[in-house]
Write a protein that holds these residues in place. Structure first.
Motif, PDB file in Angstrom:
ATOM      1  N   LYS B 260      23.736-136.851  27.352  1.00 58.39           N
ATOM      2  CA  LYS B 260      22.881-137.716  26.534  1.00 58.39           C
ATOM      3  C   LYS B 260      21.419-137.373  26.764  1.00 58.39           C
ATOM      4  N   TYR B 261      20.662-137.359  25.648  1.00 56.06           N
ATOM      5  CA  TYR B 261      19.206-137.218  25.716  1.00 56.06           C
ATOM      6  C   TYR B 261      18.605-138.359  24.924  1.00 56.06           C
ATOM      7  N   PHE B 262      17.406-138.773  25.318  1.00 54.65           N
ATOM      8  CA  PHE B 262      16.749-139.858  24.603  1.00 54.65           C
ATOM      9  C   PHE B 262      15.505-139.371  23.876  1.00 54.65           C
ATOM     10  N   THR B 263      15.489-138.106  23.619  1.00 49.65           N
ATOM     11  CA  THR B 263      14.438-137.499  22.827  1.00 49.65           C
ATOM     12  C   THR B 263      15.074-136.372  22.020  1.00 49.65           C
ATOM     13  N   LEU B 264      14.459-136.059  20.877  1.00 52.87           N
ATOM     14  CA  LEU B 264      14.976-134.940  20.072  1.00 52.87           C
ATOM     15  C   LEU B 264      14.557-133.604  20.671  1.00 52.87           C
ATOM     16  N   TYR B 265      13.516-133.628  21.499  1.00 55.45           N
ATOM     17  CA  TYR B 265      12.923-132.375  21.990  1.00 55.45           C
ATOM     18  C   TYR B 265      12.802-132.388  23.515  1.00 55.45           C
ATOM     19  N   PRO B 266      13.886-132.175  24.215  1.00 54.46           N
ATOM     20  CA  PRO B 266      13.809-132.141  25.682  1.00 54.46           C
ATOM     21  C   PRO B 266      13.077-130.886  26.141  1.00 54.46           C
ATOM     22  N   GLU B 267      11.831-131.051  26.499  1.00 54.90           N
ATOM     23  CA  GLU B 267      10.988-129.880  26.787  1.00 54.90           C
ATOM     24  C   GLU B 267      11.380-129.164  28.060  1.00 54.90           C
ATOM     25  N   PHE B 268      12.140-129.827  28.917  1.00 58.66           N
ATOM     26  CA  PHE B 268      12.538-129.155  30.157  1.00 58.66           C
ATOM     27  C   PHE B 268      13.460-127.964  29.853  1.00 58.66           C
ATOM     28  N   LYS B 269      14.034-127.968  28.661  1.00 55.80           N
ATOM     29  CA  LYS B 269      14.960-126.892  28.283  1.00 55.80           C
ATOM     30  C   LYS B 269      14.261-125.527  28.264  1.00 55.80           C
ATOM     31  N   LYS B 270      12.965-125.568  28.023  1.00 56.84           N
ATOM     32  CA  LYS B 270      12.212-124.304  27.960  1.00 56.84           C
ATOM     33  C   LYS B 270      12.257-123.605  29.315  1.00 56.84           C
ATOM     34  N   GLU B 271      12.263-124.441  30.373  1.00 49.36           N
ATOM     35  CA  GLU B 271      12.266-123.847  31.717  1.00 49.36           C
ATOM     36  C   GLU B 271      13.589-123.151  31.998  1.00 49.36           C
ATOM     37  N   LEU B 272      14.638-123.557  31.276  1.00 50.17           N
ATOM     38  CA  LEU B 272      15.958-122.968  31.526  1.00 50.17           C
ATOM     39  C   LEU B 272      16.136-121.637  30.791  1.00 50.17           C
TER      40      LEU B 272
END
Lengths: 442, 375
Positions: B260-272
């Motif tokens: 589950k995410y509570f935002t459409l744009y989880p910015e932490f994904k960029k780090e992955l």
């Protein structure tokens, strides 16, 4: 390990040059012969025995000729044995290749005709029998020549091979020539050859006249750059190892007649055929009909040089017909025609003859010729071909420019006027070419 | 003297490279290659090639030289002015296209609710002027293909034609330079053409969305496929409807379970690793988005591909729930979480190249049929 490979360029060649440099000069021909044999074995394996057999057979024939000075009939039989052996091998493997897709040994035509040429030279007393077989064997089997020539003559090359000198200047110049040849083949010949391969996939019935002209032009350029590239590689390597090989291509697109074209395109083969076939059968001294037939025979043989196929024989025949046309019909007013128009006529004539070279069968050749002359059903150039030309436009422009010989003439002028600048330019150019060809070989 | 220097220099250069190749285990590798039973020459050549100094640089030189020679299509990718575009060609297997078209009709019939088909043309069809040698380049007529497929849909599935809108904005940054899909801006124009077909009357203007640029160094699939790399990286932008603050609960379903995410744009994904995963958290086999405080009770089911990342953020404010299913990745276990009866509309949305080259709906249809056969 072909001569246009990374392993040859960076492993075999430096080791061979070092070995050559440290070897005493008397032993150098033996070392070079062994290296050629080793390279041939690495590529062709057991066919090395065939090559050794052919060369030793011809050397034996030359020895027999030497020992049979006062027996003309025996000498003719000896020559007959050598010639028929070579012809038999070429026809056998040529037909076997066509019929069963069998393997055609690398350089069979080159070494068979070179060593046969030595026997013929001994017969005609153009060359003396050499008691040292090494230079004779080396002349015929020098590895880089086996790809596309040049065909050598004992009087010119065999004598040089008795005494091979190592100089740094020759290494430099030879490497420059070798790299030029390799660049011609890799950067121009192969990409244009790939273009031709794409064009040949177009079904015959969809081919327009313009398409055929484009195919013929790409065939001419691909053949020229691949063959002359191999010849330059051979000459460059020969220079590095202390001897000079004859030039085989003299900018054929500058020819002002088809006869001159033959003297500029695959020149050593042309000279070989003229000397050993045309002149032997009477040449210009025989009756006109016979002389004409000799011309046609020589030109057919020049076609068969590229392979034992009907179309290649037809190519040679068409070239021969143009030669006869020039000799017997056009000769009276030929010189009065402006050089540009003579060049254009030559290009048109050679292009028409290359249709046979291009096609797989006489019927296909006829179809292409009809299309070329505007008698076909399809017209124009489709966008696919225009796209292909656009995607290779720089390669084609550079190829056309180099084929004219203008850059070479400019370089020679520079060599004459400013030799130091020329040498520096060549040195830097060698490094750039080495980088470019290495990147293409990856 | 100069000629001697030339000779010495060349020989030392060749020897230097030889020593480099043979050094540090190179001799052993070459010995192994030469000793191979089959294709020893090829193995030797590969070994030497892999051990050349500056091998990567030489490889890029080869690509650059091919480019200079005029070759502006390499590996099936057009190299335009500072951009890459996939060269989409007619389908090798015509059955795939036929099958996909029939699957859409068949599923629409089974779903028994308003169904829509949207085929998104690729960059080389919309931005033809950017295709190298475009006047003679053999481009596949995607416009004609879309028309043909839409004609088959007539009466059964509503066709959504986004081609004219995209074509009218072809000069804008509507397709990524290094990826084979529309950008956020392209997604907005897709949304503007789609919304009216979906019956949305209040199509939002672009000014109603706040833009944030989250990544300036994105290099997409085309960059990985193309040997030519002298292309500027892409910018990834996110769009949030700014007139009302919506709460989103986004659930990703994949083989590992649900996240589950509570935002459409989880910015932490960029780090992955992948900047594109910021948008909607990436593309999972199923993504379910619940919109907090919705304006209506409408629910949309989207069966499609990764192009959903471009247009879906704009559609969300018009629905209470949107579920996306990646039809090529879906599994029976994940599909258990989907209840069709809850949805008011079904949208089939694919990129043209994916629709003509890959079976898009077979896996989904089989999974769907087996699920409904059990019930």
């Amino acid at each position: 390990m072909a001569i246009d490979s990374l392993s040859f360029l960076f492993l075999f060649l430096p080791a061979a040059i070092l070995l050559f440099a440290v070897t005493p000069s008397r032993v150098r021909p033996v070392v070079l012969l062994l290296l050629s044999g080793l390279l041939y074995y690495l590529i062709e394996g057991r066919y090395l025995m065939l090559m050794a057999g052919v060369l030793l057979f011809d050397y034996l024939m030359a020895w027999l000729l030497h020992r049979s000075a006062g027996f003309p009939l025996l000498r003719r039989w000896i020559v007959f044995c050598s010639v028929s052996k070579s012809i038999f091998l070429l026809i056998y493997y040529g037909i076997a290749l066509q019929a069963t897709a069998a393997h055609f040994p690398l350089g069979l035509g080159i070494y068979a005709l070179t060593s046969m040429g030595y026997v013929l030279d001994c017969y005609h007393n153009f060359a003396a029998f050499d008691r040292n077989p090494v230079s004779v064997l080396l002349m015929s089997s020098f590895f880089p020549c086996l790809y596309a020539g040049p065909l050598t003559q004992y009087a010119r090359t065999g004598m040089q091979m008795r005494n091979l000198r190592f100089t740094w200047a020759q290494i430099g110049e030879g490497s420059g020539l070798f790299l030029c040849g390799l660049a011609k083949k890799l950067l121009l010949g192969d990409p244009i050859g790939q273009m031709l391969k794409t064009l040949r996939e177009i079904p015959v019935y969809q081919v327009s006249g313009l398409t055929v002209w484009v195919m013929v032009a790409t065939l001419s350029l691909a053949l020229y750059f691949i063959l002359s590239g191999y010849c330059d590689m051979a000459r460059g390597l020969g220079m590095m190892f202390g001897f000079e090989l004859p030039q085989n291509f003299f900018y054929p697109c500058r020819a002002k007649s088809v006869n001159e074209f033959l003297a500029r395109f695959n020149a050593t083969v042309s000279r070989f055929m003229r000397r050993n076939v045309y002149v032997t059968l009477g040449g210009n001294r025989s009756a006109e009909t016979l002389a004409g037939a000799n011309v046609l025979l020589v030109s057919v043989l020049m076609g068969l040089w590229f392979g034992v196929r009907v179309n290649l024989a037809l190519w040679g025949l068409s070239i021969g017909l143009f030669v006869l046309l020039e000799k017997y019909l056009l000769s009276k007013f030929w010189q009065a025609i402006a050089p540009l128009f003579r060049i254009l006529y030559t290009m048109a004539a050679v292009s028409c003859s290359f249709v046979f070279f291009l096609s797989d069968s006489p019927a296909q050749s006829l179809h292409y010729l009809q299309a070329m002359l505007g008698l076909g059903e399809v017209s124009g150039l489709n966008s696919g071909i225009l796209y292909l030309l656009a995607s290779n436009h720089m390669t084609l422009i550079v190829a056309l420019l180099l084929a004219t010989g203008i850059p070479h003439s400019t370089a020679m002028l520079l060599k004459q006027k400013l030799p130091i600048v020329y040498t520096c330019f060549c040195g830097a150019g060698s490094v750039l070419l080495l980088t470019a060809v290495t990147s293409y070989l990856l | 003297m100069l000629k001697r220097l030339w000779g010495v220099g060349i020989l030392f250069l060749l020897l230097g490279v030889s020593v480099w190749i043979l050094n540090a285990g190179g001799y052993k590798q070459i010995k192994q290659a030469v000793g191979a039973q089959d294709n020893w020459a090829q193995k030797l050549e590969e070994t030497v090639s892999n051990r050349l100094p500056g091998q990567r640089w030489l490889y890029y030189l080869q690509i650059q030289m091919a480019y200079w020679s005029g070759s502006k299509e390499q590996n099936g990718i057009f190299i335009g002015e500072n951009r890459l575009m996939r060269n989409v060609q007619p389908p090798q297997d015509a059955d795939i296209l036929q099958n996909n078209t029939e699957m859409v009709l068949s599923l629409a019939e089974k779903f028994e609710r308003p169904s829509y088909l949207m085929l998104i043309p690729t960059a080389c069809a919309v931005q033809q002027s950017a295709v190298p040698y475009n006047s003679v380049a053999p481009l596949y007529n995607q416009r004609a293909l879309i028309d043909t497929i839409y004609q088959r849909m007539a009466g059964n599935v509503t066709a959504v034609d986004v081609y004219p809108t995209l074509f009218n904005h072809q000069g804008e940054y509507i397709y990524y330079r290094t990826d084979n899909m529309p950008t956020g801006m392209g997604g907005y124009y897709i949304y503007s053409a789609l919304a009216s077909k979906l019956g949305i009357s209040n199509v939002r203007g672009i000014e109603q969305f706040s833009v944030a640029h989250v990544d300036y160094s994105y290099l997409g699939d085309l960059y990985r496929l193309s040997p030519y790399h002298a292309v500027e990286a892409d910018r990834i932008s996110t769009y949030q409807y700014s007139r009302r603050s919506n709460n989103y609960t986004m659930t990703h379903y994949d083989a590992q379970g649900a996240k589950k995410y509570f935002t459409l744009y989880p910015e932490f994904k960029k780090e992955l690793g992948d900047g594109m995963d910021i948008i909607l958290g990436g593309v999972s086999p199923m993504i379910d988005i619940e919109i907090g405080a919705p304006q209506n009770n409408l629910r949309l089911l989207v069966l499609g591909d990764r192009t959903v990342q471009s247009y879906l953020p704009f559609l969300l404010s018009h629905y209470s729930r949107v579920t996306f299913v990646d039809t090529t990745q879906i599994t029976p276990e994940i599909l258990e979480n989907l209840t069709l009866e809850r949805y008011s509309q079904v949208l089939f949305a694919f990129s043209v190249d994916g629709f003509i080259e890959q079976p898009q709906l077979n896996a989904f249809a089989q999974t769907w049929d087996s699920k409904h056969a059990e019930t």
